[in-house]
Write a protein that holds these residues in place. Structure first.
Motif, PDB file in Angstrom:
ATOM      1  N   TYR A 118       0.623  -1.220   0.004  1.00 13.10           N
ATOM      2  CA  TYR A 118      -0.092  -0.046   0.019  1.00 13.10           C
ATOM      3  C   TYR A 118       0.730   1.285   0.066  1.00 13.10           C
ATOM      4  CZ  TYR A 118      -3.697  -3.089   1.543  1.00 13.10           C
ATOM      5  OH  TYR A 118      -4.556  -4.175   1.538  1.00 13.10           O
ATOM      6  N   LYS A 119       0.443   2.515  -0.614  1.00  9.14           N
ATOM      7  CA  LYS A 119       1.165   3.689  -0.504  1.00  9.14           C
ATOM      8  C   LYS A 119       1.205   4.062   1.081  1.00  9.14           C
ATOM      9  CE  LYS A 119       1.334   4.406  -5.330  1.00  9.14           C
ATOM     10  NZ  LYS A 119       2.687   4.070  -5.511  1.00  9.14           N
ATOM     11  N   TYR A 124      -2.148   6.136   2.260  1.00  9.32           N
ATOM     12  CA  TYR A 124      -3.346   5.158   2.463  1.00  9.32           C
ATOM     13  C   TYR A 124      -3.387   4.502   3.779  1.00  9.32           C
ATOM     14  CZ  TYR A 124      -6.777   1.851   1.411  1.00  9.32           C
ATOM     15  OH  TYR A 124      -8.014   1.124   1.482  1.00  9.32           O
ATOM     16  N   ILE A 165      -8.277  -2.167   5.654  1.00 13.09           N
ATOM     17  CA  ILE A 165      -6.981  -2.939   5.108  1.00 13.09           C
ATOM     18  C   ILE A 165      -6.534  -3.846   6.366  1.00 13.09           C
ATOM     19  CG2 ILE A 165      -6.408  -1.479   3.445  1.00 13.09           C
ATOM     20  CD1 ILE A 165      -4.102  -0.399   5.437  1.00 13.09           C
TER      21      ILE A 165
END
Length: 104
Positions: free
Chosen positions: A8-9, A12, A20
């Motif tokens: 994931y970035k 985020y 998540i």
């Protein structure tokens, strides 16, 4: 170190997105389970039989494209396990290229 199959970035993740959390927890459980299984069966005798390879990994070295030397522990359909001077890594095959190490 076990490379998780998800990414994931940072932006985020930093938003504390609870969507998540289950996926990350599942991936962490799988990673730790695989590492524990490996360490339980690892032995110096096995390490002596491992082939020396050269490899590049944008996971281990995301900013620099340089070749590293390691012992090839094993390979599966999606993962390669290598032993370097500073650790053992299970890397996604998407993030690594290998070759037989050149004789020194």
């Amino acid at each position: 170190m076990y490379q998780l199959p998800i990414s994931y970035k940072i932006d985020y993740i930093s938003q504390s997105n609870t969507d998540i959390t289950p996926e990350v927890e599942k991936s962490l459980t799988v990673g730790f389970t695989e590492l524990i299984k490996f360490y339980k069966k690892d032995s110096p005798e096995d390490a002596d039989k491992e082939k020396t390879i050269s490899f590049k990994s944008d996971f281990l070295s995301p900013r620099f494209d340089f070749e590293m030397t390691a012992k090839l522990i094993s390979e599966s359909q999606d993962r390669i396990w290598v032993r370097t001077f500073n650790g053992i890594y299970a890397i996604s095959k998407e993030n690594v290229t290998t070759s037989i190490a050149k004789a020194m």
